[in-house]
Structure formats: C-alpha cells, structure tokens
Scaffold this motif. Structure first.
Motif, short mmCIF file in Angstrom:
data_model
loop_
_atom_site.label_atom_id
_atom_site.label_comp_id
_atom_site.label_asym_id
_atom_site.label_seq_id
_atom_site.Cartn_x
_atom_site.Cartn_y
_atom_site.Cartn_z
N ALA A 10 13.82 43.10 -1.38
CA ALA A 10 13.35 44.28 -0.64
C ALA A 10 11.84 44.38 -0.80
N HIS A 11 11.18 44.91 0.22
CA HIS A 11 9.73 45.08 0.19
C HIS A 11 9.39 46.54 0.47
N ALA A 12 8.49 47.10 -0.30
CA ALA A 12 7.96 48.44 -0.05
C ALA A 12 6.48 48.30 0.26
N TYR A 13 6.06 48.71 1.46
CA TYR A 13 4.67 48.57 1.91
C TYR A 13 3.93 49.89 1.72
N TYR A 14 2.67 49.80 1.33
CA TYR A 14 1.87 51.00 1.08
C TYR A 14 0.39 50.66 1.14
N ILE A 15 -0.44 51.72 1.21
CA ILE A 15 -1.90 51.57 1.21
C ILE A 15 -2.41 52.04 -0.15
N ASP A 16 -3.31 51.26 -0.73
CA ASP A 16 -3.91 51.60 -2.03
C ASP A 16 -5.28 50.94 -2.09
N GLU A 17 -6.04 51.24 -3.12
CA GLU A 17 -7.35 50.60 -3.28
C GLU A 17 -7.16 49.13 -3.63
N SER A 18 -8.02 48.30 -3.05
CA SER A 18 -7.98 46.86 -3.28
C SER A 18 -8.23 46.53 -4.75
N ASN A 19 -7.53 45.52 -5.25
CA ASN A 19 -7.79 44.99 -6.59
C ASN A 19 -8.97 44.04 -6.59
N ILE A 20 -9.39 43.61 -5.40
CA ILE A 20 -10.43 42.59 -5.28
C ILE A 20 -11.79 43.21 -4.96
N VAL A 21 -11.82 44.17 -4.03
CA VAL A 21 -13.07 44.81 -3.62
C VAL A 21 -12.97 46.31 -3.96
N SER A 22 -13.77 46.74 -4.90
CA SER A 22 -13.74 48.14 -5.34
C SER A 22 -14.05 49.09 -4.20
N THR A 30 5.26 45.96 -2.67
CA THR A 30 5.96 45.64 -3.90
C THR A 30 7.19 44.86 -3.50
N VAL A 31 7.35 43.68 -4.11
CA VAL A 31 8.50 42.82 -3.86
C VAL A 31 9.52 43.11 -4.95
N MET A 32 10.72 43.52 -4.52
CA MET A 32 11.77 43.88 -5.48
C MET A 32 12.96 42.94 -5.29
N ASN A 33 13.37 42.31 -6.41
CA ASN A 33 14.56 41.46 -6.37
C ASN A 33 15.30 41.59 -7.70
N SER A 34 16.25 40.73 -7.94
CA SER A 34 17.09 40.84 -9.14
C SER A 34 16.31 40.61 -10.43
N THR A 35 15.13 40.00 -10.35
CA THR A 35 14.35 39.74 -11.56
C THR A 35 13.32 40.83 -11.84
N GLY A 36 13.17 41.79 -10.93
CA GLY A 36 12.22 42.88 -11.14
C GLY A 36 11.40 43.16 -9.90
N ALA A 37 10.22 43.75 -10.12
CA ALA A 37 9.33 44.12 -9.02
C ALA A 37 7.93 43.64 -9.32
N GLN A 44 -7.08 43.34 3.03
CA GLN A 44 -8.12 44.33 2.74
C GLN A 44 -8.57 45.00 4.03
N GLY A 45 -9.06 46.24 3.91
CA GLY A 45 -9.59 46.94 5.07
C GLY A 45 -8.53 47.66 5.88
N VAL A 46 -7.31 47.71 5.40
CA VAL A 46 -6.26 48.46 6.10
C VAL A 46 -6.27 49.87 5.54
N GLU A 47 -6.61 50.83 6.39
CA GLU A 47 -6.84 52.20 5.93
C GLU A 47 -5.61 53.09 6.05
N SER A 48 -4.76 52.82 7.03
CA SER A 48 -3.53 53.61 7.15
C SER A 48 -2.42 52.78 7.76
N LEU A 49 -1.19 53.19 7.47
CA LEU A 49 0.02 52.53 7.96
C LEU A 49 1.02 53.63 8.30
N ASN A 50 1.48 53.65 9.56
CA ASN A 50 2.44 54.66 10.01
C ASN A 50 3.54 53.99 10.81
N PHE A 51 4.71 54.63 10.80
CA PHE A 51 5.88 54.08 11.49
C PHE A 51 6.49 55.12 12.41
#
Length: 126
Positions: A10-22, A30-37, A44-51
C-alpha cells in the motif's frame, strides 16, 4: 497452476518538506508492506496534492458521465470508477519580477512560478 500471488503493498501519498532541498515542498509517499513502512521522496517542488472521485452516475461501469466529488461526498465507494488528481508545482527559486498571489491562500504573495497539472485514472472496482 498458471496463477501468481503478489505481495500486498500500500502507498500513502502526501506533501512535506524535502529531505534534499531545505524549505522546498516535495511529493512523498510511505510504502507499507508486510515488512514495515518506509518513506520515499518522489518529486521536489510539488506544493499541493488534491483528489476528486468519479462516481458512476449512470451505473454503466464506464468513465463517461461521472460526477467528480471530494471524499466526504462519496455515498458509496463501490460506485467510484475513477480518481482525478491535481498537483500544484512550484519553481525551486523565486524567479518572477513582481510578487503574485499564492493559489489557495488569501493575501499571501511570493515570486515563485506555479503551474497546476491534473490527470484522471480509471479504477478496476467492479
């Protein structure tokens, strides 16, 4: 014989601050499977996501006369046959000569360029 079992992921998509460019917004999942997440940074540069969800208005199972609504307005998830997504992309640097209004805010201005993109995906619900 002739069939194949695939692991559940399963995948959960979200917007957050980049780990690469402050200070840069980023599309993550977040990738979730039987071994964890585990989190992944996708773009980068994606400011919003709506469905919006395409409800099969004429109950023919086709993506033709769908009514697109937000999740809180879906009466029956079995009637959802498509998903429309909207992304707002932002430039990495402030490049505009004059400040402009930031979409979706009131009274906030900056000099970043933005573009909205969208797409529609058919679901195999039936």
């Amino acid at each position: 014989q002739g069939s194949m079992l695939y692991p559940y992921v399963a995948h959960a998509y979200y917007i957050d601050e980049s780990n690469i460019v402050s200070g840069m917004p980023a599309l993550k999942r977040t990738v979730m499977n039987s071994t964890g997440a585990r989190p992944e940074e996708l773009a980068q540069g994606v400011e919003s996501l709506n469905f919006e969800y395409g409800v099969d208005a004429d109950e023919d199972g086709l993506i033709d006369n769908d009514t697109f609504v937000t999740a809180d307005l879906v009466d029956s998830w079995e009637d959802v046959v498509s998903v429309k997504f909207y992304l707002v992309l932002r430039s990495q640097r402030e490049v505009l000569a004059e400040p402009r209004d930031v979409p979706g805010t009131e009274g906030v201005q900056d000099r970043y360029m933005r573009q909205q993109v969208s797409g529609t995906i058919a679901l195999r619900n039936n």
